[in-house]
Scaffold this active site. Structure first.
Site, PDB file in Angstrom:
ATOM      1  N   ARG A  37       0.839  -1.211   0.000  1.00 17.72           N
ATOM      2  CA  ARG A  37       0.000   0.000   0.000  1.00 17.72           C
ATOM      3  C   ARG A  37       0.867   1.252   0.000  1.00 17.72           C
ATOM      4  O   ARG A  37       0.502   2.259  -0.623  1.00 17.72           O
ATOM      5  CB  ARG A  37      -0.937  -0.008   1.203  1.00 17.72           C
ATOM      6  CG  ARG A  37      -2.074  -0.998   0.977  1.00 17.72           C
ATOM      7  CD  ARG A  37      -3.121  -0.964   2.051  1.00 17.72           C
ATOM      8  NE  ARG A  37      -4.343  -1.574   1.548  1.00 17.72           N
ATOM      9  CZ  ARG A  37      -5.286  -2.099   2.303  1.00 17.72           C
ATOM     10  NH1 ARG A  37      -5.178  -2.081   3.619  1.00 17.72           N
ATOM     11  NH2 ARG A  37      -6.362  -2.632   1.759  1.00 17.72           N
ATOM     12  N   LYS A 197     -19.544 -18.236  -0.278  1.00 12.69           N
ATOM     13  CA  LYS A 197     -20.986 -18.133  -0.030  1.00 12.69           C
ATOM     14  C   LYS A 197     -21.723 -17.256  -1.022  1.00 12.69           C
ATOM     15  O   LYS A 197     -21.201 -16.233  -1.460  1.00 12.69           O
ATOM     16  CB  LYS A 197     -21.202 -17.537   1.363  1.00 12.69           C
ATOM     17  CG  LYS A 197     -20.782 -18.440   2.482  1.00 12.69           C
ATOM     18  CD  LYS A 197     -20.990 -17.736   3.794  1.00 12.69           C
ATOM     19  CE  LYS A 197     -20.813 -18.682   4.963  1.00 12.69           C
ATOM     20  NZ  LYS A 197     -20.981 -17.952   6.220  1.00 12.69           N
ATOM     21  N   GLY A 354      -9.824  -9.547  -1.485  1.00 13.22           N
ATOM     22  CA  GLY A 354      -8.714 -10.123  -0.727  1.00 13.22           C
ATOM     23  C   GLY A 354      -8.249 -11.483  -1.200  1.00 13.22           C
ATOM     24  O   GLY A 354      -7.087 -11.670  -1.574  1.00 13.22           O
ATOM     25  N   GLY A 377     -13.432  -4.147   0.458  1.00 10.06           N
ATOM     26  CA  GLY A 377     -14.830  -3.717   0.518  1.00 10.06           C
ATOM     27  C   GLY A 377     -15.206  -2.756  -0.595  1.00 10.06           C
ATOM     28  O   GLY A 377     -16.285  -2.876  -1.197  1.00 10.06           O
TER      29      GLY A 377
END
Ligand code: AMP
Length: 397
Positions: A37, A197, A354, A377
Protein backbone atom coordinates in the site's frame (compact mmCIF):
# COMPACT_ATOMS: atom_id res chain seq x y z
CA UNK A 1 -18.43 7.77 -15.81
CA UNK A 2 -18.69 11.43 -14.87
CA UNK A 3 -15.40 13.20 -15.17
CA UNK A 4 -13.40 13.82 -12.06
CA UNK A 5 -10.55 16.26 -11.51
CA UNK A 6 -7.01 14.91 -11.28
CA UNK A 7 -3.58 16.34 -10.52
CA UNK A 8 -3.47 17.45 -14.16
CA UNK A 9 -6.09 20.08 -13.33
CA UNK A 10 -4.28 21.94 -10.54
CA UNK A 11 -1.00 23.75 -9.97
CA UNK A 12 0.10 22.45 -6.58
CA UNK A 13 3.20 24.65 -6.27
CA UNK A 14 3.38 26.23 -2.80
CA UNK A 15 -0.08 24.84 -1.99
CA UNK A 16 -0.87 22.91 1.20
CA UNK A 17 -2.20 19.62 -0.20
CA UNK A 18 -4.26 17.48 2.18
CA UNK A 19 -3.68 14.04 0.68
CA UNK A 20 -5.93 11.17 1.88
CA UNK A 21 -3.99 7.93 1.50
CA UNK A 22 -4.37 4.30 2.58
CA UNK A 23 -1.67 3.62 5.18
CA UNK A 24 -3.59 0.74 6.78
CA UNK A 25 -0.71 -1.70 6.34
CA UNK A 26 -0.22 -5.01 8.18
CA UNK A 27 2.17 -4.62 11.15
CA UNK A 28 3.85 -7.03 13.53
CA UNK A 29 5.85 -5.92 16.58
CA UNK A 30 5.90 -2.33 15.36
CA UNK A 31 7.19 -3.23 11.88
CA UNK A 32 5.36 -3.06 8.56
CA UNK A 33 5.18 -6.60 7.11
CA UNK A 34 3.79 -5.72 3.67
CA UNK A 35 4.59 -2.35 2.08
CA UNK A 36 2.38 -2.79 -1.03
CA UNK A 37 0.00 0.00 0.00
CA UNK A 38 2.90 2.38 0.71
CA UNK A 39 4.36 1.64 -2.72
CA UNK A 40 0.99 2.35 -4.35
CA UNK A 41 0.69 5.87 -2.87
CA UNK A 42 4.35 6.78 -3.39
CA UNK A 43 3.94 8.14 -6.97
CA UNK A 44 1.24 10.65 -5.93
CA UNK A 45 3.29 11.84 -2.94
CA UNK A 46 6.49 12.33 -4.92
CA UNK A 47 4.69 14.00 -7.82
CA UNK A 48 3.11 16.63 -5.54
CA UNK A 49 6.35 17.15 -3.59
CA UNK A 50 8.44 17.42 -6.78
CA UNK A 51 6.02 20.04 -8.13
CA UNK A 52 6.61 22.10 -4.99
CA UNK A 53 3.43 21.25 -3.08
CA UNK A 54 3.40 20.69 0.67
CA UNK A 55 2.19 17.12 1.13
CA UNK A 56 0.08 16.65 4.27
CA UNK A 57 -0.93 13.01 4.65
CA UNK A 58 -4.24 12.02 6.20
CA UNK A 59 -5.02 8.38 6.93
CA UNK A 60 -6.68 6.01 9.35
CA UNK A 61 -5.05 3.00 10.96
CA UNK A 62 -6.94 0.09 12.52
CA UNK A 63 -10.12 0.58 14.49
CA UNK A 64 -9.10 2.55 17.61
CA UNK A 65 -11.67 3.64 20.16
CA UNK A 66 -10.19 7.08 20.82
CA UNK A 67 -6.47 7.83 21.13
CA UNK A 68 -4.42 4.61 21.40
CA UNK A 69 -0.61 4.48 21.11
CA UNK A 70 -0.84 0.96 19.65
CA UNK A 71 -2.62 2.37 16.62
CA UNK A 72 -0.37 5.36 16.02
CA UNK A 73 0.66 6.08 12.45
CA UNK A 74 4.16 7.09 13.59
CA UNK A 75 5.90 3.76 12.73
CA UNK A 76 4.02 3.69 9.41
CA UNK A 77 5.26 7.20 8.59
CA UNK A 78 8.82 5.98 9.26
CA UNK A 79 8.30 2.98 6.94
CA UNK A 80 6.87 5.32 4.31
CA UNK A 81 9.96 7.48 4.57
CA UNK A 82 12.01 4.34 3.78
CA UNK A 83 9.88 3.59 0.70
CA UNK A 84 10.02 7.21 -0.53
CA UNK A 85 13.70 7.60 0.37
CA UNK A 86 12.91 11.09 1.71
CA UNK A 87 12.08 12.50 5.13
CA UNK A 88 8.47 12.29 6.32
CA UNK A 89 7.60 14.56 9.27
CA UNK A 90 5.01 13.57 11.84
CA UNK A 91 2.45 15.51 13.91
CA UNK A 92 0.85 13.95 17.00
CA UNK A 93 -2.66 14.97 16.03
CA UNK A 94 -4.57 15.54 12.80
CA UNK A 95 -6.28 18.75 14.04
CA UNK A 96 -5.53 21.47 16.60
CA UNK A 97 -2.26 23.19 17.53
CA UNK A 98 0.07 20.21 17.00
CA UNK A 99 -1.11 19.83 13.41
CA UNK A 100 -1.31 23.58 12.69
CA UNK A 101 2.24 24.25 13.94
CA UNK A 102 3.71 21.30 12.00
CA UNK A 103 1.99 22.48 8.80
CA UNK A 104 3.08 26.11 9.35
CA UNK A 105 6.72 24.95 9.60
CA UNK A 106 6.61 23.11 6.22
CA UNK A 107 8.60 24.25 3.21
CA UNK A 108 7.50 23.63 -0.37
CA UNK A 109 8.15 19.97 -1.28
CA UNK A 110 8.06 18.77 2.35
CA UNK A 111 6.05 15.72 3.42
CA UNK A 112 4.19 15.54 6.73
CA UNK A 113 2.06 12.71 8.10
CA UNK A 114 -0.72 13.58 10.55
CA UNK A 115 -1.73 11.15 13.32
CA UNK A 116 -4.51 8.57 12.81
CA UNK A 117 -7.75 10.35 11.84
CA UNK A 118 -9.76 7.71 13.75
CA UNK A 119 -8.35 8.94 17.07
CA UNK A 120 -11.31 11.34 16.74
CA UNK A 121 -14.73 9.68 16.74
CA UNK A 122 -15.99 12.54 14.53
CA UNK A 123 -13.99 11.08 11.62
CA UNK A 124 -16.26 8.06 11.13
CA UNK A 125 -19.36 10.18 11.83
CA UNK A 126 -18.35 12.45 8.94
CA UNK A 127 -18.88 15.38 11.31
CA UNK A 128 -18.87 18.62 9.27
CA UNK A 129 -17.23 20.59 12.13
CA UNK A 130 -14.38 18.05 12.24
CA UNK A 131 -14.03 18.20 8.44
CA UNK A 132 -13.89 22.00 8.77
CA UNK A 133 -11.04 21.67 11.33
CA UNK A 134 -9.14 19.39 8.94
CA UNK A 135 -9.77 21.73 6.03
CA UNK A 136 -8.01 24.63 7.82
CA UNK A 137 -4.74 22.75 7.28
CA UNK A 138 -4.98 22.64 3.48
CA UNK A 139 -5.67 24.64 0.33
CA UNK A 140 -6.86 21.60 -1.66
CA UNK A 141 -7.86 17.99 -0.93
CA UNK A 142 -6.58 15.05 -2.97
CA UNK A 143 -8.14 11.63 -2.42
CA UNK A 144 -5.82 8.73 -3.28
CA UNK A 145 -7.49 6.09 -1.09
CA UNK A 146 -9.88 4.09 -3.29
CA UNK A 147 -9.89 1.31 -0.69
CA UNK A 148 -11.58 3.67 1.80
CA UNK A 149 -13.91 5.27 -0.76
CA UNK A 150 -16.93 3.13 0.21
CA UNK A 151 -16.96 4.94 3.56
CA UNK A 152 -18.38 8.46 3.95
CA UNK A 153 -15.96 9.65 6.62
CA UNK A 154 -14.65 13.19 7.20
CA UNK A 155 -11.26 12.55 5.58
CA UNK A 156 -12.61 10.32 2.78
CA UNK A 157 -15.71 12.34 1.82
CA UNK A 158 -16.46 15.31 4.09
CA UNK A 159 -13.37 17.23 3.02
CA UNK A 160 -14.61 17.17 -0.57
CA UNK A 161 -17.35 19.59 0.51
CA UNK A 162 -14.90 21.97 2.17
CA UNK A 163 -11.99 22.20 -0.30
CA UNK A 164 -11.39 21.87 -4.06
CA UNK A 165 -11.21 18.07 -4.58
CA UNK A 166 -8.99 16.00 -6.87
CA UNK A 167 -8.22 12.31 -7.47
CA UNK A 168 -4.66 11.19 -6.78
CA UNK A 169 -2.78 9.03 -9.28
CA UNK A 170 -3.57 5.71 -7.61
CA UNK A 171 -7.29 6.62 -7.31
CA UNK A 172 -7.22 7.76 -10.94
CA UNK A 173 -5.63 4.47 -12.13
CA UNK A 174 -8.19 2.45 -10.16
CA UNK A 175 -11.18 4.42 -11.52
CA UNK A 176 -9.92 4.25 -15.10
CA UNK A 177 -9.36 0.47 -14.84
CA UNK A 178 -12.76 -0.15 -13.26
CA UNK A 179 -14.50 1.99 -15.84
CA UNK A 180 -12.88 -0.03 -18.63
CA UNK A 181 -14.16 -3.22 -17.01
CA UNK A 182 -17.84 -2.51 -16.33
CA UNK A 183 -18.94 1.04 -17.16
CA UNK A 184 -17.60 1.38 -20.70
CA UNK A 185 -16.14 -2.05 -21.50
CA UNK A 186 -15.22 -3.61 -24.81
CA UNK A 187 -17.81 -6.36 -25.27
CA UNK A 188 -18.35 -9.25 -24.79
CA UNK A 189 -17.79 -9.03 -21.04
CA UNK A 190 -17.36 -12.09 -18.85
CA UNK A 191 -17.39 -12.10 -15.05
CA UNK A 192 -15.99 -14.87 -12.89
CA UNK A 193 -17.38 -14.98 -9.37
CA UNK A 194 -16.32 -17.58 -6.84
CA UNK A 195 -15.79 -17.82 -3.11
CA UNK A 196 -17.47 -19.52 -0.24
CA UNK A 197 -20.99 -18.13 -0.03
CA UNK A 198 -23.86 -16.78 -2.07
CA UNK A 199 -25.16 -14.82 0.94
CA UNK A 200 -22.23 -12.34 0.90
CA UNK A 201 -22.48 -11.77 -2.86
CA UNK A 202 -26.21 -11.59 -3.70
CA UNK A 203 -26.10 -7.87 -4.63
CA UNK A 204 -22.96 -8.44 -6.64
CA UNK A 205 -24.45 -11.34 -8.63
CA UNK A 206 -27.68 -9.42 -9.27
CA UNK A 207 -25.79 -6.40 -10.56
CA UNK A 208 -23.47 -8.47 -12.75
CA UNK A 209 -26.19 -10.46 -14.52
CA UNK A 210 -27.69 -7.20 -15.76
CA UNK A 211 -24.32 -5.91 -17.02
CA UNK A 212 -22.22 -8.78 -18.39
CA UNK A 213 -22.68 -11.18 -21.29
CA UNK A 214 -21.53 -14.27 -19.41
CA UNK A 215 -21.16 -15.07 -15.73
CA UNK A 216 -19.06 -17.97 -14.47
CA UNK A 217 -20.09 -19.10 -10.99
CA UNK A 218 -17.60 -21.27 -9.12
CA UNK A 219 -16.39 -22.09 -5.62
CA UNK A 220 -18.61 -23.01 -2.70
CA UNK A 221 -21.31 -20.65 -3.97
CA UNK A 222 -21.74 -22.76 -7.13
CA UNK A 223 -22.82 -25.65 -4.89
CA UNK A 224 -25.83 -23.63 -3.74
CA UNK A 225 -26.83 -23.07 -7.38
CA UNK A 226 -26.32 -26.76 -8.27
CA UNK A 227 -28.37 -27.81 -5.24
CA UNK A 228 -31.13 -25.39 -6.30
CA UNK A 229 -31.15 -27.09 -9.70
CA UNK A 230 -31.63 -30.49 -8.08
CA UNK A 231 -28.04 -31.78 -8.23
CA UNK A 232 -27.13 -34.06 -5.29
CA UNK A 233 -24.05 -32.34 -3.85
CA UNK A 234 -23.26 -34.71 -0.95
CA UNK A 235 -21.63 -33.03 2.02
CA UNK A 236 -20.44 -29.99 0.07
CA UNK A 237 -20.40 -26.52 1.60
CA UNK A 238 -23.63 -24.83 0.45
CA UNK A 239 -26.36 -22.53 1.72
CA UNK A 240 -29.23 -24.84 0.93
CA UNK A 241 -31.78 -22.38 2.32
CA UNK A 242 -30.76 -19.89 -0.38
CA UNK A 243 -31.96 -22.11 -3.22
CA UNK A 244 -34.85 -19.68 -4.02
CA UNK A 245 -32.36 -16.78 -4.19
CA UNK A 246 -30.14 -18.76 -6.55
CA UNK A 247 -33.11 -19.55 -8.81
CA UNK A 248 -34.16 -15.87 -8.80
CA UNK A 249 -30.65 -14.87 -9.93
CA UNK A 250 -30.76 -17.49 -12.70
CA UNK A 251 -34.14 -16.12 -13.86
CA UNK A 252 -32.84 -12.58 -13.86
CA UNK A 253 -29.81 -13.68 -15.88
CA UNK A 254 -32.05 -15.29 -18.48
CA UNK A 255 -34.20 -12.17 -18.72
CA UNK A 256 -31.03 -10.06 -19.16
CA UNK A 257 -29.50 -12.38 -21.79
CA UNK A 258 -26.59 -13.19 -19.52
CA UNK A 259 -25.24 -16.72 -20.06
CA UNK A 260 -24.62 -18.49 -16.76
CA UNK A 261 -21.71 -20.90 -16.72
CA UNK A 262 -21.99 -23.27 -13.77
CA UNK A 263 -19.69 -26.26 -13.19
CA UNK A 264 -20.50 -29.34 -15.28
CA UNK A 265 -18.24 -31.58 -13.22
CA UNK A 266 -16.47 -31.43 -9.89
CA UNK A 267 -13.29 -32.34 -8.04
CA UNK A 268 -14.35 -33.99 -4.82
CA UNK A 269 -12.68 -35.42 -1.72
CA UNK A 270 -13.84 -37.28 1.34
CA UNK A 271 -11.73 -35.17 3.71
CA UNK A 272 -11.02 -31.44 3.65
CA UNK A 273 -7.25 -31.69 4.08
CA UNK A 274 -4.10 -31.02 2.04
CA UNK A 275 -3.08 -33.98 -0.11
CA UNK A 276 -6.43 -35.70 0.49
CA UNK A 277 -7.11 -38.08 -2.46
CA UNK A 278 -9.32 -36.26 -4.97
CA UNK A 279 -11.56 -37.51 -7.75
CA UNK A 280 -13.30 -35.94 -10.73
CA UNK A 281 -16.98 -36.78 -11.02
CA UNK A 282 -19.82 -35.81 -13.28
CA UNK A 283 -22.62 -33.93 -11.54
CA UNK A 284 -24.89 -36.99 -11.67
CA UNK A 285 -22.43 -39.08 -9.65
CA UNK A 286 -21.21 -37.04 -6.66
CA UNK A 287 -20.82 -39.59 -3.80
CA UNK A 288 -23.17 -38.72 -0.91
CA UNK A 289 -20.35 -38.70 1.67
CA UNK A 290 -17.99 -36.50 -0.43
CA UNK A 291 -17.44 -32.73 -0.75
CA UNK A 292 -17.05 -30.66 -3.91
CA UNK A 293 -13.84 -28.68 -3.33
CA UNK A 294 -13.02 -27.50 -6.85
CA UNK A 295 -14.39 -27.41 -10.37
CA UNK A 296 -13.58 -30.43 -12.54
CA UNK A 297 -11.57 -30.66 -15.80
CA UNK A 298 -14.57 -30.28 -18.13
CA UNK A 299 -15.67 -27.15 -16.27
CA UNK A 300 -12.14 -25.75 -16.62
CA UNK A 301 -12.28 -26.36 -20.38
CA UNK A 302 -15.64 -24.56 -20.60
CA UNK A 303 -14.30 -21.58 -18.69
CA UNK A 304 -11.28 -21.42 -21.03
CA UNK A 305 -13.56 -21.32 -24.04
CA UNK A 306 -15.71 -18.62 -22.42
CA UNK A 307 -12.62 -16.50 -21.63
CA UNK A 308 -11.50 -16.92 -25.26
CA UNK A 309 -14.87 -15.54 -26.42
CA UNK A 310 -14.60 -12.46 -24.18
CA UNK A 311 -12.89 -9.11 -24.67
CA UNK A 312 -13.18 -8.04 -21.03
CA UNK A 313 -13.00 -10.04 -17.80
CA UNK A 314 -13.95 -9.04 -14.24
CA UNK A 315 -12.99 -11.55 -11.54
CA UNK A 316 -13.78 -11.87 -7.85
CA UNK A 317 -13.43 -15.00 -5.76
CA UNK A 318 -11.64 -18.35 -6.15
CA UNK A 319 -13.22 -21.27 -8.06
CA UNK A 320 -12.36 -23.78 -5.34
CA UNK A 321 -10.74 -24.17 -1.93
CA UNK A 322 -7.52 -22.77 -3.41
CA UNK A 323 -5.55 -22.62 -0.14
CA UNK A 324 -5.36 -26.44 -0.10
CA UNK A 325 -3.76 -28.50 -2.87
CA UNK A 326 -4.91 -29.99 -5.18
CA UNK A 327 -8.11 -27.93 -4.87
CA UNK A 328 -6.32 -24.82 -6.16
CA UNK A 329 -6.14 -26.32 -9.63
CA UNK A 330 -9.27 -24.86 -11.25
CA UNK A 331 -8.45 -21.35 -10.00
CA UNK A 332 -4.77 -21.59 -10.98
CA UNK A 333 -5.44 -22.90 -14.49
CA UNK A 334 -8.16 -20.30 -15.20
CA UNK A 335 -5.97 -17.49 -13.80
CA UNK A 336 -3.03 -18.49 -15.99
CA UNK A 337 -5.27 -18.71 -19.04
CA UNK A 338 -6.74 -15.24 -18.42
CA UNK A 339 -3.22 -13.88 -17.89
CA UNK A 340 -2.01 -15.41 -21.17
CA UNK A 341 -4.97 -13.90 -23.09
CA UNK A 342 -4.22 -10.54 -21.49
CA UNK A 343 -0.54 -10.74 -22.47
CA UNK A 344 -1.62 -11.58 -26.02
CA UNK A 345 -3.69 -8.33 -25.92
CA UNK A 346 -6.91 -10.27 -26.51
CA UNK A 347 -8.39 -9.49 -23.10
CA UNK A 348 -8.75 -6.62 -20.64
CA UNK A 349 -8.69 -8.32 -17.23
CA UNK A 350 -9.58 -6.70 -13.93
CA UNK A 351 -9.65 -8.58 -10.63
CA UNK A 352 -10.04 -7.65 -6.99
CA UNK A 353 -10.96 -8.70 -3.47
CA UNK A 354 -8.71 -10.12 -0.73
CA UNK A 355 -8.76 -13.82 -1.58
CA UNK A 356 -8.68 -13.13 -5.31
CA UNK A 357 -5.44 -11.16 -5.05
CA UNK A 358 -3.91 -13.98 -2.95
CA UNK A 359 -5.08 -16.60 -5.48
CA UNK A 360 -3.70 -14.68 -8.49
CA UNK A 361 -0.38 -14.18 -6.73
CA UNK A 362 -0.33 -17.91 -5.94
CA UNK A 363 -0.84 -18.57 -9.67
CA UNK A 364 2.14 -16.30 -10.37
CA UNK A 365 0.07 -13.92 -12.49
CA UNK A 366 -0.15 -10.99 -10.05
CA UNK A 367 1.50 -8.72 -12.63
CA UNK A 368 -0.09 -10.12 -15.78
CA UNK A 369 -3.67 -8.90 -15.39
CA UNK A 370 -4.57 -5.48 -16.81
CA UNK A 371 -5.38 -4.30 -13.29
CA UNK A 372 -5.60 -5.93 -9.88
CA UNK A 373 -7.38 -3.94 -7.18
CA UNK A 374 -6.08 -4.42 -3.64
CA UNK A 375 -9.21 -2.74 -2.24
CA UNK A 376 -11.49 -5.26 -0.49
CA UNK A 377 -14.83 -3.72 0.52
CA UNK A 378 -14.67 -0.81 -1.94
CA UNK A 379 -14.01 -3.17 -4.89
CA UNK A 380 -16.95 -5.38 -3.92
CA UNK A 381 -19.30 -2.41 -3.51
CA UNK A 382 -18.19 -1.15 -6.92
CA UNK A 383 -18.97 -4.62 -8.38
CA UNK A 384 -22.37 -4.40 -6.69
CA UNK A 385 -22.99 -1.21 -8.66
CA UNK A 386 -23.19 0.96 -5.55
CA UNK A 387 -22.00 4.58 -5.66
CA UNK A 388 -18.84 5.06 -3.58
CA UNK A 389 -19.08 8.28 -1.51
CA UNK A 390 -15.33 9.00 -1.73
CA UNK A 391 -15.54 8.80 -5.53
CA UNK A 392 -18.89 10.56 -5.98
CA UNK A 393 -17.54 13.65 -4.20
CA UNK A 394 -14.70 13.90 -6.74
CA UNK A 395 -17.01 14.06 -9.74
CA UNK A 396 -17.30 17.30 -11.62
CA UNK A 397 -20.88 18.46 -11.41
P1 AMP B 1 -14.84 -15.45 -0.30
O1 AMP B 1 -14.15 -14.81 0.88
O2 AMP B 1 -16.32 -15.46 -0.22
O3 AMP B 1 -14.30 -14.95 -1.62
O4 AMP B 1 -14.47 -16.99 -0.21
C1 AMP B 1 -13.17 -17.49 -0.34
C2 AMP B 1 -13.08 -18.83 0.33
O5 AMP B 1 -13.95 -19.75 -0.30
C3 AMP B 1 -11.70 -19.43 0.25
O6 AMP B 1 -11.20 -19.55 1.54
C4 AMP B 1 -11.94 -20.80 -0.38
O7 AMP B 1 -11.19 -21.83 0.23
C5 AMP B 1 -13.41 -21.03 -0.15
N1 AMP B 1 -13.97 -21.99 -1.11
C6 AMP B 1 -14.03 -21.85 -2.44
N2 AMP B 1 -14.59 -22.93 -2.99
C7 AMP B 1 -14.92 -23.78 -2.00
C8 AMP B 1 -15.54 -25.08 -1.94
N3 AMP B 1 -15.94 -25.70 -3.06
N4 AMP B 1 -15.71 -25.65 -0.74
C9 AMP B 1 -15.30 -25.00 0.37
N5 AMP B 1 -14.71 -23.79 0.40
C10 AMP B 1 -14.52 -23.18 -0.79
Amino acid sequence: MNKFRTLDDVDVKAKRVLLRVDLNVPMENGHVTDATRLERVAPTITEIADKGGKVILLAHFGRPKGRDAKESLKPVAEALSGVLKRPVGFADDCIGDAAAQAVAAMKDGDILCLENTRFHKEEEKNDPAFAAELSKLGDIWVNDAFSAAHRAHASTEGLGHKLPAYAGRSMQAELEALSKALEAPTKPVIAIVGGAKVSTKIDLLENLVSKVDALVIGGGMANTFLHAQGVAIGKSLAERELAPTALRILDKAEASNCAIILPVDATVAFHFAAGSPSFAYGLDAIPPDSMILDIGPQSTARIHAAIDDAATLVWNGPLGAFEIQPFDRGTMVAAKHAAARTKATKLVSVAGGGDTVAALNQAGVGHDFTYISTAGGAFLEWMEGKPLPGVEVLKVR
